[in-house]
Design a protein around this motif. Sequence first.
Motif, PDB file in Angstrom:
ATOM      1  N   ARG A   1      30.676  53.780  32.716  1.00 46.93           N
ATOM      2  CA  ARG A   1      30.905  53.166  33.952  1.00 46.93           C
ATOM      3  C   ARG A   1      30.396  51.800  33.951  1.00 46.93           C
ATOM      4  NH1 ARG A   1      32.662  57.217  36.098  1.00 46.93           N
ATOM      5  NH2 ARG A   1      33.617  56.040  37.813  1.00 46.93           N
ATOM      6  N   LYS A   2      29.794  51.213  33.031  1.00 47.70           N
ATOM      7  CA  LYS A   2      29.244  49.718  33.080  1.00 47.70           C
ATOM      8  C   LYS A   2      29.889  49.070  31.586  1.00 47.70           C
ATOM      9  CE  LYS A   2      25.603  49.842  36.176  1.00 47.70           C
ATOM     10  NZ  LYS A   2      24.109  49.313  36.485  1.00 47.70           N
TER      11      LYS A   2
ATOM     12  N   PRO B   1      22.862  56.398  42.821  1.00 44.21           N
ATOM     13  CA  PRO B   1      22.017  57.439  42.349  1.00 44.21           C
ATOM     14  C   PRO B   1      20.606  56.983  41.557  1.00 44.21           C
ATOM     15  CG  PRO B   1      24.310  57.896  41.793  1.00 44.21           C
ATOM     16  CD  PRO B   1      23.875  56.426  42.213  1.00 44.21           C
ATOM     17  N   CYS B   2      20.792  55.856  41.236  1.00 42.64           N
ATOM     18  CA  CYS B   2      19.648  55.417  40.106  1.00 42.64           C
ATOM     19  C   CYS B   2      18.728  54.273  40.520  1.00 42.64           C
ATOM     20  CB  CYS B   2      20.339  54.774  38.833  1.00 42.64           C
ATOM     21  SG  CYS B   2      21.391  56.205  37.985  1.00 42.64           S
TER      22      CYS B   2
ATOM     23  N   VAL C   1      29.878  54.525  42.076  1.00 41.47           N
ATOM     24  CA  VAL C   1      28.661  54.924  42.901  1.00 41.47           C
ATOM     25  C   VAL C   1      27.704  53.931  43.184  1.00 41.47           C
ATOM     26  CG1 VAL C   1      28.440  57.289  42.099  1.00 41.47           C
ATOM     27  CG2 VAL C   1      27.987  55.568  40.525  1.00 41.47           C
TER      28      VAL C   1
ATOM     29  N   THR D   1      31.036  50.567  39.581  1.00 44.28           N
ATOM     30  CA  THR D   1      30.909  51.743  39.135  1.00 44.28           C
ATOM     31  C   THR D   1      31.595  53.061  39.712  1.00 44.28           C
ATOM     32  OG1 THR D   1      28.858  52.099  39.832  1.00 44.28           O
ATOM     33  CG2 THR D   1      28.832  51.134  37.813  1.00 44.28           C
TER      34      THR D   1
ATOM     35  N   CYS E   1      26.489  57.812  30.733  1.00 49.00           N
ATOM     36  CA  CYS E   1      26.947  57.308  32.185  1.00 49.00           C
ATOM     37  C   CYS E   1      26.835  55.895  32.293  1.00 49.00           C
ATOM     38  CB  CYS E   1      26.166  57.966  33.242  1.00 49.00           C
ATOM     39  SG  CYS E   1      26.764  57.873  34.978  1.00 49.00           S
ATOM     40  N   CYS E   2      26.038  55.251  31.937  1.00 47.43           N
ATOM     41  CA  CYS E   2      26.083  53.681  31.972  1.00 47.43           C
ATOM     42  C   CYS E   2      27.243  53.084  30.857  1.00 47.43           C
ATOM     43  CB  CYS E   2      24.933  52.994  31.810  1.00 47.43           C
ATOM     44  SG  CYS E   2      23.614  52.991  32.924  1.00 47.43           S
TER      45      CYS E   2
ATOM     46  N   TRP F   1      24.589  61.055  35.587  1.00 45.68           N
ATOM     47  CA  TRP F   1      23.368  60.210  35.362  1.00 45.68           C
ATOM     48  C   TRP F   1      22.156  60.703  35.549  1.00 45.68           C
ATOM     49  CZ3 TRP F   1      27.520  59.909  39.069  1.00 45.68           C
ATOM     50  CH2 TRP F   1      27.276  60.783  40.185  1.00 45.68           C
TER      51      TRP F   1
ATOM     52  N   CYS G   1      23.415  51.206  41.030  1.00 42.69           N
ATOM     53  CA  CYS G   1      24.238  52.348  41.307  1.00 42.69           C
ATOM     54  C   CYS G   1      23.231  53.157  42.410  1.00 42.69           C
ATOM     55  CB  CYS G   1      24.681  53.137  40.217  1.00 42.69           C
ATOM     56  SG  CYS G   1      25.708  52.261  39.024  1.00 42.69           S
TER      57      CYS G   1
ATOM     58  N   PRO H   1      21.997  59.540  31.274  1.00 46.31           N
ATOM     59  CA  PRO H   1      22.009  58.296  32.012  1.00 46.31           C
ATOM     60  C   PRO H   1      22.566  57.060  31.261  1.00 46.31           C
ATOM     61  CG  PRO H   1      19.820  58.520  31.799  1.00 46.31           C
ATOM     62  CD  PRO H   1      20.351  59.921  31.601  1.00 46.31           C
TER      63      PRO H   1
ATOM     64  N   TRP I   1      16.273  53.800  37.673  1.00 53.79           N
ATOM     65  CA  TRP I   1      16.224  55.094  36.651  1.00 53.79           C
ATOM     66  C   TRP I   1      14.770  55.628  36.795  1.00 53.79           C
ATOM     67  CZ3 TRP I   1      18.360  50.398  34.876  1.00 53.79           C
ATOM     68  CH2 TRP I   1      19.746  50.255  34.741  1.00 53.79           C
TER      69      TRP I   1
HETATM   70  S1  SF4 Z   1      23.236  52.989  36.927  1.00 51.13           S
HETATM   71 FE1  SF4 Z   1      23.112  55.317  37.107  1.00 51.13          FE
HETATM   72  S2  SF4 Z   1      25.065  55.942  38.070  1.00 51.13           S
HETATM   73 FE2  SF4 Z   1      25.153  53.690  37.361  1.00 51.13          FE
HETATM   74  S3  SF4 Z   1      26.404  54.071  35.455  1.00 51.13           S
HETATM   75 FE3  SF4 Z   1      24.153  53.808  35.024  1.00 51.13          FE
HETATM   76  S4  SF4 Z   1      23.460  56.246  34.829  1.00 51.13           S
HETATM   77 FE4  SF4 Z   1      25.545  56.187  35.979  1.00 51.13          FE
END
Ligand code: SF4
Length: 244
Positions: A124-125, A210-211, A72, A70, A120-121, A113, A208, A117, A226
């Motif tokens: 990025r995922k 930050p989470c 991060v 991702t 963001c997921c 995030w 990730c 979130p 999270w």
């Molecule tokens: S786990 Fe967090 S940083 Fe990673 S993609 Fe999801 S919200 Fe974004």
Amino acid sequence: MNSSCLTSTEQVRAQAVHLAAAPLDEVLHWAYDAFGEKAAIGTSFQGAGLVMIHHALEAGIALPVFTLDTGVLFPETLALKERLETFWGIEIESVKPTLSLEAQEAEFGAELWRSRPDFCCQLRKVEPLRERLESLSVWITGVRQEQGETRKGAAILERYVFDPLMERTILKLNPMVAWTREQVWAYIKTHGIPYNPLHDKGYRSIGCQPCTRVSNADGAERAGRWEGFEKTECGIHTFLPVAQ
Ligand code: SF4
């Protein structure tokens, strides 16, 4: 049962019953023999994924392996990927989002995030995974029923609608579905498989940076992900509808 016999949910359920009674090697052999490189293991280097990949390699099963990077992830996770590639002598494909972190920040704001979130997921995922699945017939995961509420109904083999417009489906194979956390870690320790050192610092499930937080050893396996949100899944195991 070969791949051409798995076009209905009933056939998939029948094969799931057969696979649930088979040893792990046999399950992985079946996937490779039936689908070749159209079957691939997706891993975030949690314990179950490590066990599954090690089993496959020991049994001479050359399933491709990929991970979602991702941008991060913890430095420890990125270092683990390199250690595992050396340990196993394989290359692990890194699947990355289209948007760099800088482009994401410019378009949707800093630290997405914290504010959104789920979105963001998605960026990025989920979307990068969806693109990788385009070239596959079987997605092999380390999902275990014991991991929590959202996973306790998982079967060893499931069929999902991948593309509703084209009525295209994909199989999801969860060979570790009935393994306990204790079985996974006993196997890792016995076979000396490299693992994420963050586990020894109290992180139970690692995603990730930050989470992910340190979590109580007595709590749910995915506690610590999270924190502060009503969110326990990034979405990669929930975005495909189950085929009826
Ligand atoms: S786990 Fe967090 S940083 Fe990673 S993609 Fe999801 S919200 Fe974004």
